[in-house]
Design a protein around this motif. Sequence first.
Motif, PDB file in Angstrom:
ATOM      1  N   ILE A   1      -5.052  -3.563  -1.128  1.00 52.21           N
ATOM      2  CA  ILE A   1      -5.911  -3.539  -2.310  1.00 52.21           C
ATOM      3  C   ILE A   1      -5.142  -2.923  -3.479  1.00 52.21           C
ATOM      4  CG2 ILE A   1      -8.130  -2.773  -3.230  1.00 52.21           C
ATOM      5  CD1 ILE A   1      -9.081  -2.394  -0.349  1.00 52.21           C
ATOM      6  N   PRO A   2      -5.102  -3.580  -4.634  1.00 46.78           N
ATOM      7  CA  PRO A   2      -4.425  -2.987  -5.798  1.00 46.78           C
ATOM      8  C   PRO A   2      -5.020  -1.631  -6.173  1.00 46.78           C
ATOM      9  CG  PRO A   2      -4.905  -5.305  -6.173  1.00 46.78           C
ATOM     10  CD  PRO A   2      -5.616  -4.925  -4.913  1.00 46.78           C
ATOM     11  N   ALA A   3      -4.219  -0.793  -6.828  1.00 47.93           N
ATOM     12  CA  ALA A   3      -4.629   0.572  -7.147  1.00 47.93           C
ATOM     13  C   ALA A   3      -5.799   0.623  -8.118  1.00 47.93           C
ATOM     14  CB  ALA A   3      -3.441   1.355  -7.718  1.00 47.93           C
ATOM     15  N   ARG A   4      -6.015  -0.428  -8.893  1.00 44.79           N
ATOM     16  CA  ARG A   4      -7.113  -0.389  -9.861  1.00 44.79           C
ATOM     17  C   ARG A   4      -8.490  -0.458  -9.197  1.00 44.79           C
ATOM     18  NH1 ARG A   4      -4.560  -5.227 -10.226  1.00 44.79           N
ATOM     19  NH2 ARG A   4      -5.764  -7.160  -9.960  1.00 44.79           N
ATOM     20  N   TYR A   5      -8.534  -0.867  -7.914  1.00 48.43           N
ATOM     21  CA  TYR A   5      -9.791  -0.896  -7.176  1.00 48.43           C
ATOM     22  C   TYR A   5      -9.890   0.342  -6.301  1.00 48.43           C
ATOM     23  CZ  TYR A   5     -10.151  -5.842  -8.448  1.00 48.43           C
ATOM     24  OH  TYR A   5     -10.240  -7.022  -9.140  1.00 48.43           O
ATOM     25  N   GLY A   6     -11.082   0.920  -6.206  1.00 44.93           N
ATOM     26  CA  GLY A   6     -11.295   2.084  -5.371  1.00 44.93           C
ATOM     27  C   GLY A   6     -12.641   2.024  -4.683  1.00 44.93           C
ATOM     28  N   GLY A   7     -12.836   2.936  -3.710  1.00 45.49           N
ATOM     29  CA  GLY A   7     -14.128   3.068  -3.060  1.00 45.49           C
ATOM     30  C   GLY A   7     -14.373   2.131  -1.909  1.00 45.49           C
ATOM     31  N   ALA A   8     -13.342   1.443  -1.400  1.00 46.78           N
ATOM     32  CA  ALA A   8     -13.512   0.530  -0.275  1.00 46.78           C
ATOM     33  C   ALA A   8     -12.316   0.653   0.659  1.00 46.78           C
ATOM     34  CB  ALA A   8     -13.662  -0.910  -0.757  1.00 46.78           C
TER      35      ALA A   8
ATOM     36  N   PHE B   1      -5.554   5.628 -12.390  1.00 51.31           N
ATOM     37  CA  PHE B   1      -4.713   4.773 -11.566  1.00 51.31           C
ATOM     38  C   PHE B   1      -3.564   4.237 -12.394  1.00 51.31           C
ATOM     39  CE2 PHE B   1      -8.130   2.220 -13.334  1.00 51.31           C
ATOM     40  CZ  PHE B   1      -7.464   1.125 -13.870  1.00 51.31           C
ATOM     41  N   GLY B   2      -2.513   3.883 -11.701  1.00 49.94           N
ATOM     42  CA  GLY B   2      -1.350   3.295 -12.342  1.00 49.94           C
ATOM     43  C   GLY B   2      -0.666   2.305 -11.412  1.00 49.94           C
ATOM     44  N   GLU B   3      -0.178   1.198 -11.977  1.00 56.26           N
ATOM     45  CA  GLU B   3       0.559   0.190 -11.231  1.00 56.26           C
ATOM     46  C   GLU B   3       1.826  -0.163 -12.011  1.00 56.26           C
ATOM     47  OE1 GLU B   3      -2.006  -3.143 -10.762  1.00 56.26           O
ATOM     48  OE2 GLU B   3      -3.585  -2.014  -9.738  1.00 56.26           O
ATOM     49  N   ILE B   4       2.930  -0.260 -11.318  1.00 59.99           N
ATOM     50  CA  ILE B   4       4.214  -0.595 -11.929  1.00 59.99           C
ATOM     51  C   ILE B   4       4.767  -1.837 -11.245  1.00 59.99           C
ATOM     52  CG2 ILE B   4       6.566   0.198 -12.408  1.00 59.99           C
ATOM     53  CD1 ILE B   4       5.536   3.043 -12.300  1.00 59.99           C
TER      54      ILE B   4
ATOM     55  N   ARG C   1      -3.580   5.842  -6.998  1.00 63.47           N
ATOM     56  CA  ARG C   1      -4.918   6.118  -7.512  1.00 63.47           C
ATOM     57  C   ARG C   1      -5.283   7.536  -7.091  1.00 63.47           C
ATOM     58  NH1 ARG C   1      -9.050   2.706  -9.164  1.00 63.47           N
ATOM     59  NH2 ARG C   1     -11.133   3.653  -9.202  1.00 63.47           N
ATOM     60  N   ALA C   2      -5.681   8.347  -8.045  1.00 69.34           N
ATOM     61  CA  ALA C   2      -6.108   9.719  -7.781  1.00 69.34           C
ATOM     62  C   ALA C   2      -7.565   9.859  -8.192  1.00 69.34           C
ATOM     63  CB  ALA C   2      -5.241  10.715  -8.557  1.00 69.34           C
ATOM     64  N   SER C   3      -8.399  10.401  -7.298  1.00 70.79           N
ATOM     65  CA  SER C   3      -9.837  10.441  -7.537  1.00 70.79           C
ATOM     66  C   SER C   3     -10.418  11.786  -7.153  1.00 70.79           C
ATOM     67  CB  SER C   3     -10.554   9.346  -6.730  1.00 70.79           C
ATOM     68  OG  SER C   3     -10.019   8.077  -6.999  1.00 70.79           O
ATOM     69  N   VAL C   4     -11.532  12.113  -7.807  1.00 73.77           N
ATOM     70  CA  VAL C   4     -12.298  13.321  -7.509  1.00 73.77           C
ATOM     71  C   VAL C   4     -13.755  12.930  -7.383  1.00 73.77           C
ATOM     72  CG1 VAL C   4     -13.029  15.595  -8.318  1.00 73.77           C
ATOM     73  CG2 VAL C   4     -10.675  14.824  -8.720  1.00 73.77           C
TER      74      VAL C   4
ATOM     75  N   PHE D   1      -9.153  12.657  -3.541  1.00 71.57           N
ATOM     76  CA  PHE D   1      -8.421  11.597  -2.863  1.00 71.57           C
ATOM     77  C   PHE D   1      -7.129  11.305  -3.614  1.00 71.57           C
ATOM     78  CE2 PHE D   1     -12.994  10.005  -2.883  1.00 71.57           C
ATOM     79  CZ  PHE D   1     -13.360  10.775  -1.787  1.00 71.57           C
ATOM     80  N   LEU D   2      -6.068  11.062  -2.877  1.00 70.19           N
ATOM     81  CA  LEU D   2      -4.827  10.552  -3.435  1.00 70.19           C
ATOM     82  C   LEU D   2      -4.463   9.305  -2.640  1.00 70.19           C
ATOM     83  CD1 LEU D   2      -2.566  10.951  -5.506  1.00 70.19           C
ATOM     84  CD2 LEU D   2      -1.301  12.204  -3.743  1.00 70.19           C
ATOM     85  N   GLU D   3      -4.368   8.196  -3.318  1.00 70.53           N
ATOM     86  CA  GLU D   3      -4.181   6.919  -2.646  1.00 70.53           C
ATOM     87  C   GLU D   3      -2.902   6.236  -3.130  1.00 70.53           C
ATOM     88  OE1 GLU D   3      -8.959   5.952  -2.159  1.00 70.53           O
ATOM     89  OE2 GLU D   3      -7.789   4.892  -3.681  1.00 70.53           O
ATOM     90  N   PRO D   4      -1.775   6.502  -2.486  1.00 67.01           N
ATOM     91  CA  PRO D   4      -0.537   5.800  -2.846  1.00 67.01           C
ATOM     92  C   PRO D   4      -0.525   4.393  -2.250  1.00 67.01           C
ATOM     93  CG  PRO D   4      -0.135   7.334  -1.058  1.00 67.01           C
ATOM     94  CD  PRO D   4      -1.579   7.519  -1.459  1.00 67.01           C
ATOM     95  N   ARG D   5       0.076   3.464  -2.970  1.00 72.08           N
ATOM     96  CA  ARG D   5       0.168   2.085  -2.508  1.00 72.08           C
ATOM     97  C   ARG D   5       1.512   1.509  -2.948  1.00 72.08           C
ATOM     98  NH1 ARG D   5      -6.092   0.398  -4.038  1.00 72.08           N
ATOM     99  NH2 ARG D   5      -6.961   2.389  -3.383  1.00 72.08           N
ATOM    100  N   LEU D   6       2.154   0.816  -2.044  1.00 75.03           N
ATOM    101  CA  LEU D   6       3.452   0.217  -2.340  1.00 75.03           C
ATOM    102  C   LEU D   6       3.482  -1.187  -1.773  1.00 75.03           C
ATOM    103  CD1 LEU D   6       6.404   0.308  -3.314  1.00 75.03           C
ATOM    104  CD2 LEU D   6       7.007   1.290  -1.087  1.00 75.03           C
ATOM    105  N   ALA D   7       3.861  -2.129  -2.614  1.00 75.97           N
ATOM    106  CA  ALA D   7       3.989  -3.519  -2.188  1.00 75.97           C
ATOM    107  C   ALA D   7       5.297  -4.073  -2.712  1.00 75.97           C
ATOM    108  CB  ALA D   7       2.810  -4.351  -2.693  1.00 75.97           C
TER     109      ALA D   7
END
Length: 761
Positions: free
Chosen positions: A230-237, A445-448, A462-465, A473-479
């Motif tokens: 899931i891309p970083a711009r989406y959260g909660g799932a 959130f940030g995507e590069i 994505r970092a959330s409170v 929450f800290l949600e790192p993602r790498l693709a």
Amino acid sequence: MSSPRTVPLVAWACACLAPALGTAQEVSAPGWSVRVLDASSGAPLSGAVVTFPESGVTLVTDGLGVVEAVPAEGGQLVRAVVVRSGYQPVDTVLAVALERGTSELLLVRSATELGALTVEANRAGASSRELARVIFDREVAVGAVGMTSSQVRAVPAMVEADVFRSLRSLAGVSGVNDFNAGMYVRGGNSDQISVRWEGAPVFGPYHLFGMFSVFNSDAVETAELYKGSIPARYGGALSGVVSVRQRAGGQPDAPSTSGGLSLLGVRAMANGVLPWGGVRWLAAGRQATVDAFRVGGPYAFHDLSLGLHAYPNEEHRLALSMLASDDRFAWELGGVGGWFDSRWSNLVSSLAWTWVGGNRVSSDVTAYASRYETTLATRTGEDPRTARNEVLALGLRGEVSASRDRTGFRAGVAVEGGPVSLDGSGAGAYVEGDASDSYLHLSVFGEIEQWIGPLRLAPGVRASVERSASLRFLEPRLAARLHLGPLAVSASVDRTHQFLSVLHDDRFPLPGAPMWFTRERGQPASSADGASLALDAWKGERWTGSVGGWTRRFRSIPSWRPQSSRLVSEMAFHDGDAYGWEVTAQRHGGRLRGWISYQWMRVRLASSGSADYLAAWDRRHKLDAVVTMPGWRGWSASLRAVVATGTPFWVELGSYHGIRYDPNTIGNDGHGAETRNDLLRGLGRSGDRYIVFSDVQGRAPYYARVDVSIRRAIHWGSARITPFLSVANLTDHDNPYSYTAGRHSRKQIPRVPFVGVDFRF
């Protein structure tokens, strides 16, 4: 004349509206044509937007990459702007070829697809191949797939076309039974996907106790599904995101009306353009057939979709969308003093503003509100039992995107919150006690995106409170994706969290609207760590394929197994793991089209200090095939065949008399007798048989089902009327999904024919 800077931007926004624009502004000029080709392979590019600024004409290339250009004299110089998703835009001057000649333009693949990434206009009439390529080029998201509205309608289904049931034919997606349209994505439960309508969450996306989605297929343009990665711009799932896009409306000279009648409901859709400001509008509605014709019956529903799209100038776009639905089921048990009453409704709205400040920078801001309410009430004699659930989510999301050459980034901030009430009264109600609370979720959130030769890297975070429950929450993602000509190898790792969940009775697959709850202070948020690997292949303009594997590790998954009382305080949180692999092949053109997919999956959970157990949605093998034959002398047909492993169930150890809630006992007392009094037992009557389960699990027999659909288009002037016949479970396979001691298995739908008619003016 428009400036060179702004014309490409308009073309980017039009790229997703290509077929509609071409229809509205098509110019006949057989003497001169323009062909658009891929610069590296020489392959023709369909769906490219070709704009001639001086004449104000915008056309779209056909399957051969050709447009019949504006009338011009031989040797005349004509300015042309060409844009296609996945390629660098071209703004050039063409010398008109001699009579019946063709000018060729070569497009070079772009390292970053900013237009497709940020200007999320609708793609009216987009083909399945075009949508697949747009999703693939837009970002590195392993397992991301999409369906066009025509694909949704092509999949045979019970009663009428449905977005969720069509998506369930894809690899990595399954269901637990035929009665529920809920999707189980890559090992996750049905509530572990986020369902979004024009960017806003939908908490109760079902009609008829979960059998169908609330999305009117006439109003849907595309449905995109992100599986696991899931891309970083989406959260909660935890497991996936379903993003449903509404059609943008009609054209000034081509307003249209469509709809249909089926055993499920009556539906209608109209769209067009307002006489001022060029605002495109759409309105679509659907109502239960029995309610529309005043036949009478215990069940009724309706839904309404509205949309407005405005383009104040070349740099701005405004979109207003609304979705409303309402379901009610009321059954009075005459003579025995009882009734069953269930109601639920959705009201979802969103307002989005997109600004494109150049062909390298854009921003999006979306404000939304989503309200969901449900009530489930029963009564036997003077003893009512009622459960209520309400969610009000208000949200604001903003992001900015930029790119240069082979680098791009996206960053944003989102806030969402509101009350979540869940309470019940009366022994034997679906839920007892009060678990109401509120939430406030803040995230950045940030995507590069960076190209290194043929390698495309896409890290994100994505970092959330969660303020209410003091969760962070800290949600790192790498693709990453390696491009190898017609092949591409993609890989991803990610972490996701979820703090809103649905009450699921682990042992009884109960029908009904979902009931949401939020974490109380001290309760853990659910989380998942996952990894995916896929090999994608593209063969010409007709074939695509994919093979891949995935694994996910779940933590703190809500598990609810009510005893004699149904208290939310009995909620436990279990860990588990899931892994599997998938194979898909799809044919996008030709006389026969469709796809075939196979998946193998294993989902196992474990409570603290106890043995592992199989999740109720652990469907080990699934082979699914959809074949469609469009447009042969007005006839079209489609077939879907699926063979799958049966789902697990808990074996009964014994029983005693007590109060419980179990609609599955309706109509049978366990000894073959069917009376009105049996219904009362199913609604929680004192003295009912209460089941005691063992820790042993069985598995239902294999699942097999074949659905077919035949249509005949009849043209009457400018109108098209299409009657259809669909047959669900053509082979009449039993497909039991669970067993209870002393009684027969609970079977799914028998062979059932459905008739209806669609129309378009």
